[in-house]
Design an enzyme around this catalytic site. Structure first.
Site, PDB file in Angstrom:
ATOM      1  N   HIS A 145      -8.355 -17.656  -2.292  1.00 23.95           N
ATOM      2  CA  HIS A 145      -7.004 -17.142  -2.042  1.00 23.95           C
ATOM      3  C   HIS A 145      -6.001 -17.894  -2.926  1.00 23.95           C
ATOM      4  CE1 HIS A 145      -7.707 -14.918   2.040  1.00 23.95           C
ATOM      5  NE2 HIS A 145      -8.535 -14.544   1.086  1.00 23.95           N
TER       6      HIS A 145
ATOM      7  N   GLN B 135      -9.752  -6.675  -1.000  1.00 26.49           N
ATOM      8  CA  GLN B 135      -8.844  -5.972  -1.903  1.00 26.49           C
ATOM      9  C   GLN B 135      -9.591  -5.280  -3.048  1.00 26.49           C
ATOM     10  OE1 GLN B 135      -5.728  -8.609  -3.242  1.00 26.49           O
ATOM     11  NE2 GLN B 135      -4.827  -8.800  -1.203  1.00 26.49           N
TER      12      GLN B 135
ATOM     13  N   ARG C 188       0.839  -1.209   0.000  1.00 23.54           N
ATOM     14  CA  ARG C 188       0.000   0.000   0.000  1.00 23.54           C
ATOM     15  C   ARG C 188       0.869   1.251   0.000  1.00 23.54           C
ATOM     16  NH1 ARG C 188      -2.998  -3.952   1.945  1.00 23.54           N
ATOM     17  NH2 ARG C 188      -5.288  -3.868   1.873  1.00 23.54           N
TER      18      ARG C 188
ATOM     19  N   GLU D 149      -6.848 -14.780   6.763  1.00 22.38           N
ATOM     20  CA  GLU D 149      -5.488 -15.211   6.420  1.00 22.38           C
ATOM     21  C   GLU D 149      -4.820 -15.981   7.559  1.00 22.38           C
ATOM     22  OE1 GLU D 149      -2.839 -11.242   7.182  1.00 22.38           O
ATOM     23  OE2 GLU D 149      -4.475 -11.117   5.730  1.00 22.38           O
TER      24      GLU D 149
END
Length: 423
Positions: free
Chosen positions: A335, A166, A29, A308
């Site tokens: 994923h 995302q 980012r 995650e």
């Protein structure tokens, strides 16, 4: 077949202090925002792994300068985005999703492709949204290409981000550079991994970007300049999971240095999760210490916002003395691999009593045994494999090198941690 790596098992109760590389989420980012900022900036202590090197290479291909400093930082100087480029996404979802919205700001033809499995990961919602916002795109999935027209009109766009947070972050990161900004509205099942969107919003505000997130499922970014800001990258708290599990699974003690007091990283939830599993967890002077119990307790958890962490938590649950139920993570089927199916298969291969659910796993106590643990080119699956190896002899982890995605030379760091060297 990829090389099989014998997962090390400690010979005695561990007492370790470890330092971890920087956060992939924060690094990528920071790179994107530096690439569209008003002037040069520095990303300090960045993660240098496959995912972040792919992001740096993507920005460089577009005309941004990403240069090493004497201190090991990255100095980023924005470019004009006027070069035709071919972007390699590898297996990095952040590259595949974050770079197209900024590529549309340039005047070049930019193509995107990646590893074979990357072509299976969802991107259609982002591409459809970009078309609605005025970006010229050829293709509906990887590989695809963008023909920049020099600006992006922007405006209101509705997406279904239930497959990945995302999708939202990708549009927000570029939104301030669009003519009228961007107003992203989500419809569908709840958005997973909301902490990652909060991370994006926080970093945008640090760059002077106005973001309105007062309404649920709506994020509006006002048009305007992106101020150049230097970023200090926190350790990657999700990568802390196997190291903290080293203490949890062995009844030992592990301290992770540099743990932030406040953070938007989902890995921060490890503190509460490990406490529920019977560990003693303390944070003092920037060091997080986990002391494992004599016996791990199973948990009933909704991991929707921290999906995650599922592979590492599932592996610990397979070592627990009571049943566990992990739910709310249907999105992790999209994923790096279908993580729910992969975990059910690989845990079961080593003797775990596991039931695959639509949105998670149920795991009951069972006697485990050695064998091959396949990773499916997924770094988090490798973490699960090495955690099992802490308590089970003869676990062979296939393709341990896949951990380079977010942790360079993980195998050496892990062996040192298990057998006594400080990392």
């Amino acid at each position: 077949m990829s090389e099989l790596w014998p997962a090390p098992r400690p010979l005695e109760r561990v007492d370790r202090v470890v330092s971890l590389p920087g956060s992939k989420s924060l690094t990528n980012r920071a790179l994107v925002l530096a690439g569209i900022a008003e002037g040069p900036s520095v990303v300090r202590r960045p993660l240098r792994s496959r995912d972040t090197l792919l992001m740096a290479a993507a920005l460089t291909s577009l005309g941004t300068r990403v240069e090493d400093t004497a201190d090991g930082d990255w100095e980023v100087t924005p470019g004009a985005f006027d070069r035709d480029a071919a972007i390699d996404c590898g297996l990095a979802g952040t590259v595949m999703r974050f770079v197209p919205p900024i590529a549309g700001l340039g005047t070049a033809l930019v193509s995107f492709d990646g590893d074979p499995h990357m072509r299976l990961r969802p991107i259609g919602q982002v591409l459809s949204a970009l078309r609605d916002l005025g970006v010229s795109i050829q293709g509906d999935s990887l590989p695809f290409s963008i023909h920049g027209l020099g600006s992006v009109p922007g405006g209101v766009v509705t997406i279904d981000a239930s497959a990945s947070s995302q999708f939202v972050s990708a549009l927000l990161l570029a939104g301030a550079r669009y003519d009228v900004g961007v107003d992203v509205r989500h419809v569908g099942k709840p958005v997973p991994s909301l902490p990652h969107i909060e991370m994006t919003v926080q970093m945008l505000r640090q760059h002077g970007v106005e973001v309105d997130d007062t309404d649920a499922n709506r994020w509006a970014v006002a048009p305007g300049p992106v101020r150049a800001v230097d970023h200090d990258i926190e350790p990657d708290l999700s990568n802390a999971a196997p190291f903290l599990a080293l203490g949890a699974a062995t009844g030992g003690r592990v301290t992770v240095r540099g743990w932030p007091t406040t953070t938007t990283q989902p890995g921060a939830e490890l503190r509460d999760i490990l406490t529920l599993m019977g560990c003693e967890v303390s944070l003092a002077d920037g060091d997080l210490t986990v002391v494992g119990p004599a016996r791990l307790t199973g948990v009933d958890l909704d991991l929707h916002d921290v999906g995650e962490l599922t592979p590492a938590i599932a592996a610990l649950c397979a070592l627990a003395d009571t049943p566990s139920h992990l739910r709310g993570v249907a999105h992790i089927r999209g994923h790096e691999t279908d993580r729910i199916a992969a975990l059910a298969t690989e845990l079961g291969r080593l003797g775990a009593d596991v039931t695959e659910r639509e949105d998670g796993l149920s795991i009951r106590p069972a006697t485990l045994h050695g064998g091959t643990f396949h990773t499916y080119a997924d770094h988090r699956m490798a973490h699960a494999g090495v955690i099992l190896g802490l308590a089970v002899d003869d676990v062979l982890v296939e393709d341990i090198a896949t951990t380079s995605k977010t942790f360079p030379d993980f195998a050496t760091a892990w062996t040192d941690a298990v057998h006594g060297a400080r990392t």
